[in-house]
Design an enzyme around this catalytic site. Structure first.
Site, mmCIF file in Angstrom:
data_model
loop_
_atom_site.group_PDB
_atom_site.id
_atom_site.type_symbol
_atom_site.label_atom_id
_atom_site.label_comp_id
_atom_site.label_asym_id
_atom_site.label_seq_id
_atom_site.Cartn_x
_atom_site.Cartn_y
_atom_site.Cartn_z
ATOM 1 N N ASP A 5 -4.004 7.279 4.944
ATOM 2 C CA ASP A 5 -3.567 5.897 5.155
ATOM 3 C C ASP A 5 -4.135 5.375 6.478
ATOM 4 O O ASP A 5 -4.488 6.156 7.370
ATOM 5 C CB ASP A 5 -2.041 5.865 5.189
ATOM 6 C CG ASP A 5 -1.477 4.452 5.126
ATOM 7 O OD1 ASP A 5 -2.248 3.520 4.816
ATOM 8 O OD2 ASP A 5 -0.270 4.284 5.392
ATOM 9 N N GLU A 6 -4.215 4.045 6.616
ATOM 10 C CA GLU A 6 -4.717 3.395 7.826
ATOM 11 C C GLU A 6 -6.089 3.950 8.218
ATOM 12 O O GLU A 6 -6.359 4.244 9.387
ATOM 13 C CB GLU A 6 -3.718 3.568 8.989
ATOM 14 C CG GLU A 6 -2.322 3.086 8.701
ATOM 15 C CD GLU A 6 -2.180 1.574 8.696
ATOM 16 O OE1 GLU A 6 -3.205 0.884 8.804
ATOM 17 O OE2 GLU A 6 -1.048 1.083 8.570
ATOM 18 N N GLN A 62 -7.428 -5.233 9.981
ATOM 19 C CA GLN A 62 -6.346 -4.778 10.853
ATOM 20 C C GLN A 62 -6.776 -3.613 11.739
ATOM 21 O O GLN A 62 -5.940 -2.860 12.237
ATOM 22 C CB GLN A 62 -5.122 -4.378 10.021
ATOM 23 C CG GLN A 62 -4.526 -5.523 9.213
ATOM 24 C CD GLN A 62 -3.251 -5.123 8.506
ATOM 25 O OE1 GLN A 62 -2.190 -4.969 9.109
ATOM 26 N NE2 GLN A 62 -3.339 -4.960 7.196
ATOM 27 N N LYS A 111 0.820 -1.219 0.000
ATOM 28 C CA LYS A 111 0.000 0.000 0.000
ATOM 29 C C LYS A 111 0.851 1.266 0.000
ATOM 30 O O LYS A 111 0.463 2.260 -0.615
ATOM 31 C CB LYS A 111 -0.958 0.006 1.186
ATOM 32 C CG LYS A 111 -0.331 0.148 2.559
ATOM 33 C CD LYS A 111 -1.397 0.117 3.631
ATOM 34 C CE LYS A 111 -0.802 0.167 5.024
ATOM 35 N NZ LYS A 111 -0.186 1.453 5.344
ATOM 36 N N THR A 112 2.006 1.244 0.673
ATOM 37 C CA THR A 112 2.859 2.439 0.667
ATOM 38 C C THR A 112 3.344 2.736 -0.748
ATOM 39 O O THR A 112 3.428 3.896 -1.166
ATOM 40 C CB THR A 112 4.063 2.251 1.612
ATOM 41 O OG1 THR A 112 3.583 1.932 2.924
ATOM 42 C CG2 THR A 112 4.895 3.519 1.673
ATOM 43 N N ARG A 144 2.506 -10.478 10.541
ATOM 44 C CA ARG A 144 3.802 -9.788 10.631
ATOM 45 C C ARG A 144 4.916 -10.715 10.127
ATOM 46 O O ARG A 144 6.021 -10.263 9.846
ATOM 47 C CB ARG A 144 4.138 -9.393 12.073
ATOM 48 C CG ARG A 144 3.215 -8.414 12.771
ATOM 49 C CD ARG A 144 2.877 -7.208 11.965
ATOM 50 N NE ARG A 144 1.657 -7.432 11.209
ATOM 51 C CZ ARG A 144 1.265 -6.702 10.169
ATOM 52 N NH1 ARG A 144 2.009 -5.711 9.738
ATOM 53 N NH2 ARG A 144 0.139 -6.952 9.531
#
Length: 736
Positions: A224-225, A255, A37-38, A616
């Site tokens: 974002d997020e 998440q 996504k970044t 993770r």
């Protein structure tokens, strides 16, 4: 010099390309864990600037952490040339809002030199108000009151509205503290973290000129997020995007783990209702983990009812099997993990920095810290006492905040007699009473003739001496650099010398932390010297810039992922990170899900937390739980987490088997406590012994390990019993 990398859209997958090429109108990007996504956000910004000619000053990118903001800027510097990115706003909600308020806050009577109160400062304010109200904090927890005020602010509930809604004794106490809390902050020219958001909302809602200015400036907004925004941040985003509607939000409802902070996962799921014409893109290809890990994580999170349908996949179809290990207790849980880390590093297969131990609560770190210290495994505890929260650092920063803003009463109370300067609590109480009666700050009260004439000559001199000290340092700061001001402050206040002259180990350590703060200030100056100011950026002194920096920095922002240390952290702290090998520990009912999570909504968030921990892992995922665990009430039997049932009864290897090649029959997961180790499998499921270790044999008694190699251990027993060698696969020895 930054190396320029041409933007190659062919490196994006189809869904990433869709998100990057979308220009106008609302866009919702469901970005699964490890889906790049970044990269999408970075390429989208660069494409808007490079291909569509959108000036960077018309783009706002909101990130969840300062670290993510820095990474985004770094990536953009490689994709864009020259001044193409000049004017772009990138930062957290709090950092962006702090900048807006320093630019335009005067419209709300907020001077640009306001200070930001952190959690500790806010707690101090609440405690002082409870004293004023004659309420014993043993009967009314100030942390709970602070939390309730913050929740009210996140919902944009004013003190008057809260008072009208208060329905029980606790809420009525909060209702009496809330307006006083607000008045205290106003008098100190301070804002808390919630105010940074709420005051910008107030600015946009009540000042049409400011609303027009910032809506015209931020014509393209990326958040974002988005699954972690609270209601106030949601309202702020809608206000800024209302005119041009070019709002791109990126997130993953699977998440969403910050409900305890006020985040509302419903906000990302209702985006399509808010914007019926929104384009929706799902990033489901994962570039981080193996398919084995992704499948297991999906089995867990897919049991949630409240989620958008999606499933991650990857080209990494081959991977190590997930292990599931039952340990006798938390000590053995730590021991077998330490054994595995030692084995892997000694064989040269892994470095220490490849490993992460993730747990639900900070208290779980104790067993791992002790074991790692014993085994000399380098490690770092993330989420322990933050550097900027240490007593000596907060003391020095309080001096700097007073220099920048003398009306900051919380900072004044912290250092008025630190080091001791003969200003006792009785005197401070007189100053506080006078300030409250006159409606002025403590600093102004200390120079008020009406107060001074009631004090003894020595007390007057002590108060005025402190005021002169701060005034001299203020004058010094106007003509000297940040680091020079900091050093002069330490010299004039005598703070560093005071620590050094104590001579004890704790004070020496604290003095070392103060010197590190000077180093941080010098590095901050170096970065500031290289930074090109953005257009229309508010003019702040270096001191104010530094204070803003330290007030908004988080523990994760200082995490150096290049250090060769095992990382110990909570699941909440781990979001956004990745590690080759992850140990997800304490998978027990009462820990994960946590005992305080009772409602279906809370259980779903705990399940998402488990999913975050599992995703993770890049290469290896090891799940562990204990059969018994120590607690405040004493040792108790533990029940495996119900989340593990989603993985089914498919046999999984244990860490014991991976370590020693032993064959054991894995237990299926049920809601009942598993049986204790049996005589047939107890010896196959134990950790390695080390030379010098004390062990106990049921017949030979206590002995000392003299050699441990391969699957054998040799022990020397006293009393003429001599050397005995045992195989680990059938070993009656226990740690003594």
């Amino acid at each position: 010099m930054v190396h320029f990398i041409p933007m190659d859209l062919s490196t994006l997958n189809l869904e990433q390309l869709e998100a990057v090429l979308h220009k106008d109108g609302p866009l919702l990007v469901f970005a699964g864990a490890g889906s790049g996504k970044t990269r999408v956000i970075t390429y989208r910004i660069a494409h808007l600037i490079r291909e569509h000619g959108i000036p960077a000053r018309h783009i706002l990118a909101v990130t969840f952490t300062n670290k993510a903001a820095d990474e985004l800027k770094e990536r953009l510097s490689h994709l864009l040339q020259g001044d193409e990115a000049r004017g772009l706003w990138v930062g957290t909600f709090h950092a962006i809002c702090a900048r807006i308020l320093r630019e335009s806050g005067r419209a709300l009577n907020i001077p640009p030199n306001f200070v930001v109160y952190d959690d500790g400062d806010q707690l101090d304010v609440v405690r002082r108000i409870l004293i004023e109200l004659n309420i014993d904090e043993k009967q009314m927890n100030p942390r709970a009151i602070r939390h309730q005020i913050s929740r009210a602010k996140e919902r944009l509930i004013t003190p008057d509205e809260y008072r009208d809604r208060a329905s029980d004794y606790f809420e009525r106490i909060v209702a009496s503290v809330y307006p006083r809390y607000e008045a205290y902050l106003r008098a100190a020219n301070a804002l808390d973290f919630d105010d940074l958001i709420n005051k910008v909302i107030e600015l946009l809602e009540t000042k049409p000129h400011a609303r027009e200015r910032y809506q015209d400036q931020f014509r393209y907004i990326l958040v974002d997020e988005y699954q972690d925004v609270n209601y106030a941040q949601y309202v702020l985003t809608r206000l800024l995007a209302d005119k041009y509607r070019n709002l791109c939000v990126v997130g993953d409802d699977d998440q969403a783990i910050y409900g305890f902070r006020g985040a509302e996962v419903e906000l990302i799921l209702r985006f399509e209702q808010d914007f019926p014409d929104a384009k929706v893109v799902k990033l489901e290809r994962n570039y981080r983990s193996t398919q084995v890990i992704l499948d297991a994580a999906f089995k867990v999170v897919s049991e949630n009812q409240f989620r958008a349908p999606k499933k991650l996949w990857t080209d990494r179809t081959q991977g190590a099997p997930i292990t599931m290990t039952a340990a006798r207790d938390e000590e053995e849980e730590a021991r077998i993990i330490a054994d595995y880390i030692v084995q892997q590093t000694r064989l040269g297969k892994r470095r220490y920095g490849d490993f992460a131990v993730l747990y639900r609560t900070n208290a779980q770190s104790r067993a791992f810290e002790e074991r790692f210290l014993r085994e000399r495994i380098p490690h770092r505890l993330v989420g322990a006492l933050r550097f900027y929260d240490r007593r000596e650092i907060k003391d020095v920063l309080a001096y700097l905040r007073l220099i920048a803003n003398p009306d900051d009463s919380i900072s004044l109370l912290r250092v008025i007699n630190t080091p001791p300067r003969k200003i006792g609590q009785a005197t401070v109480k007189q100053v506080q009473t006078h300030a409250a009666e006159c409606g002025i700050s403590l600093y102004r009260a200390m120079t008020d003739p009406l107060l001074l004439q009631t004090l003894t000559s020595s007390t007057q001199q002590a108060l005025l001496g402190f005021v002169r000290l701060i005034e001299q340092l203020r004058e010094y700061s106007e003509t000297h650099s940040l680091s020079e001001t900091l050093k002069e402050t330490l010299k004039q206040t005598g703070y560093l010398a005071w620590l050094e002259q104590k001579g004890d180990l704790e004070s020496v350590d604290r003095a070392g932390n103060v010197r590190e703060l000077v180093n941080i200030a010098q590095r901050f100056e170096e970065r500031e010297a290289e930074r090109v100011p953005e257009p229309d950026e508010p003019e702040l002194t270096p001191l104010m810039r530094f204070l803003q920096y330290v007030s908004l920095v988080s523990d994760l922002d200082t995490l150096n992922e290049r250090e060769d240390q095992v990382v110990l952290m909570t699941l909440h702290a781990a979001k956004g990170l990745e590690f080759p090998v992850v140990f997800l520990v304490g998978l027990e009912q009462g820990l994960l899900p946590h005992a305080l999570s009772e409602t279906p909504r809370e259980i779903e968030e705990e399940r998402r937390l488990c999913y975050v921990g599992m995703t993770r892992a890049q290469d290896e995922l090891h799940l562990t739980y204990a059969l018994s665990r120590g607690s405040y009430e004493g040792r108790r039997s533990a029940i495996p987490s119900p989340f593990l049932r989603a993985l089914g009864d498919t046999p999984a290897p244990t860490l014991y088997q991976v370590l020693y090649g032993a064959v054991a029959s894995p237990k299926s997961i049920s809601s009942a406590p598993p049986a204790r180790f049996t005589a047939t499998n107890k010896t196959t499921q134990r950790s390695a012994f080390l030379p010098g270790q004390r062990v106990r044999h049921p017949e030979l008694g206590i002995g000392i390990v003299v050699k441990a190699a391969d699957l054998n251990v040799t022990v020397m027993f006293p009393g003429g019993k001599g050397l005995r060698t045992f195989t680990l696969l059938n070993c009656p020895l226990e740690e003594a």
